[in-house]
Every structure is written in C-alpha cells, then in structure tokens.
Design a protein around this motif. Sequence first.
Motif: not given
Length: 497
Positions: A114-125
């Motif tokens: 199913r479609y779902m936006p996921l919560m995440g964030y790229p690590e620094g560098w």
Amino acid sequence: MPSVLRPALASAAFLSVSGLLLVAAPQTQDASERAMLEKIKVEGLGRSQAMATFTHFVDVVGPRLTATPAYKAAAEWSRDRLTEWGLASARLESWEFGRGWQLEKFTLEMVEPRYMPLMGYPEGWSASMPAEITAAPLLVAGKTAEELAAMKSSLAGAILLTQPAQPFFIRTDRGQPTDANYVPPPPATGRGQGGARGGGRGQSVQQVLREAAPAVVLRTSAGEHGTMFVLGRDQGDNALPSVVVASEHYNMIVRMLQTGIPVKLRVNVKTRYLDDDRNGYNVLAELPGTDPVLKDEVVMIGAHLDSWHSAPGATDNADGSAVVLEAMRILSAAGARPRRTIRVALWGGEEQGLHGSREYVRRHLAGDDNAAARERFSVYFNMDPGSGPIYGWYLQGQGNAAAIMDAWLEPMKALQARRNVPQSIGNTDHLSFTAIGLPGFNPIQSYVDYDVRTHHTNVDSYERVKDEDLRQAAIVMASFAYQAAMRAEKMPRPQVP
C-alpha cells in the motif's frame, strides 16, 4: 507554543522579587556592585531580546551544521549583533574543519503493498544516490561479513535494512541533580542501537557493505513516537547513502518482510558536499576590563552555535547561544564596567567533538607559549545541555569554588534557581578548559523530554523553549560573569587530586 513574557509583565515580575534579590545580595559586595546586579535584572527582565535572538537562529537560519552556509550566516549575524550592542572586537575566528554537507532532496515511501509516506532523515555527510530507486528492500541484519560477501552481487544497487527491529526505546531522561533525593547514575557504558556499527566484526561488515555498493542503507534508532536520533560523520570516499528511519516504520517493514509480505520502497537521497569553505568559525567579542591591574585578565562565557541538521537545534543549542548573547547585551546596556574583561564565544563544531572550543584553547591558552595568557584566565561559564531556567551549576568537583558560587546563586533563588551541586557534567565545551587545568562550569537546567525527545533529534524545535526561561538564564549568566570579573582574585583553579 512558548508563553511570552511581555515587557510589562516582566517588569511586574521584577518588582515582585526585587526586594528579595536586594536583601539576598552577598554582603561582601559594595553598593555599586549590588546596584549593577539590580540593573542587570531590570534590563534582563524588562527589555530582553533573548527570544528574538533565539527565533532568528531557529526560524530564520534553521539547522546550523558546521561548515555550511547556514552556520556561517548565523555566526556573521551574531558578530554583527554584538557590534551593534556595543561590544568590542566582535569577530569570527576560523579554524580548519573539513568539508561541509547539505541535504538537497529526500524521498522515503512505501509503495507496496500500500502507499505510505515513511518518516526518515538522511544521516549527516551521507553520500548522494545517483538516481531514485523503487525496489523490494533486503533485510541483512545479523549477517556476518562472510555471509554478506557471498551475496555481494545481490547487494549492489539494493535498498538494505542493516538492523533488526528496534527492541527498546529511550523513555527516561537523566535525573534532576537539584532534587533533594537525586542519586548520581553509575558511569555510562553506552547504549547500542542494534546492528554492527563499531570495531571488530562490525568493521568488517561495514567494509563489505561499502564494497558491495548498495543504493542506500536504512537503519533506525531508539527514539519512539516518530522521534529519530540523527547524527553522522564524514566517511570520505567510502560514504554510502544512509538514512535513519523512525523506529515504528522501520519495525513495521521488518515484520512484513519476516512474515513474507511483499514490500516495495521508493527512496531518493540527494546531498552535496561543500568544499569552497572548509573552515569552522568561532564568534568572539569582549566587554573590556577597566581595572588598571586586572583588565587583561579574562572571564569567559560561551555556548556552541552549531546544531545537527534534522531540526533547528532549539534546545541544542540555539537557546544556549541566545542566552550568552543576551547576557553580553544586558551587561553592555546596563553600563557594566567590569574590572576584568568579559569575553563571549560561540563555538562551531561542538557536535563533531568540541572542535571550536578545543581549537580556541589550543591557540590561546594551552602550552608553554600561552603560559601568560593561561595565568590571566579566570573562569569559563558554558551553556549547553538541557533547556529551561538555570537551576544551579555543576561544580565539577571543585569544592574550593562552592562557597563563591553558592553566594552568587542565592539572590537568583527568587528567579527559580535552586542549588549548585558538586557533581561533574561531561560532553560539552567547558571540558576544553578543564582539560588544561582551568576552571570551567556548566549550568543545571531542566532535562524533561531532553534525552527522550529533543537531544540530537528531528523534533528539537521552537516549541521546546520559553521566553521567560531565556530571560532568567541570561540574567544568571550575566550576573555570574560580572561577579567573577569583579572579584579581587581570579576564580580558584581545580584542585589537583
């Protein structure tokens, strides 16, 4: 949102405690010093600019990762405000840091089942992905280096989940040292976050993963309710695209894969390394001393201006930077004429290892060449972990400073201060000074939701800080700096065991 203490209310608040503050002033101070301390409180409560400064850092500048244009803009703005407020020699002092980094685009979505936006964030560098990818993720958590090497061809260009489901969450903040029943915790041993991320076996796993060249690596952290602890370091040419995923979403994907539910994710990470200016910057300015004998001696206050990149760093450390700037503004506006010079510093690179303060100490205070400057140095007051009002100070085991700092704190008890404690605190910039035998102290603040929610997370935002707390902390910082600058003697040195 924070409650805003308007000037009229602030003045009323001052009037309600003014008599108490005056009565409690240390009896060793002369009338002019006591009068100046009252001016500091009037200025800090009635005409504060602390919230405006804090808001500029959080809303106008935003995240202030070291060696980025955003950090440099915050540093230049701070320098200009210090000049505007009448401080002397406001300047930036550069030191070599390395390349900067910034995020330019990020996508993380589940598209099947199913479609779902996921919560995440790229690590620094984090490295950049060459292109967006939509694919079934591979769960490689727990596999040995040998097992990964055997499946290297399937890892290339893949979306990898490198950790098992997150088994625990950080749900307890550190204790409040000013509580009567406080018991210091045992020495920290570190909290793992699953997966292999250290030396030994983990190092070989990481080497195999780098050689396999996956499209992106996903991992998680011990935050919950969408809170992510997002850090990072420059791994040079070996860097992979790397994303921290909220534990609830990461765990869901792991469970689905383990039960055989087909999953597809869409991921795109676009980042850029910044090589044009590889410097870090400290911001410095002074309120010059006036005593013919003592004016070359120095009292310092400071805080780190840099933050991590997933949030604007409200409690870590826009509030601390706003407080020390406001303390200097208060001293200048109140017409303080300290015997010693009071110097302010905003440090860069603290989050990567106290780089700014360590470089300052190396250049100006450490070693045989700086023996005279070290002898003229009195004390450093730092402002970092926690949020809220200053309740007191960690005395770093310096019993010879306890009576002095207890006397200075006593008048502040009408403004929420409580007590100083003998314990030490680590992991922030005062350690650069104590490492060479100089006195350095950090205040005790509130830690409610600090370790659990805001420290190094994606939700360290404006709403965590209150105007009245910034006002109080700036008054305490200005008062301590002023009294240290007015003492007949420098602050006592740490006692050698």
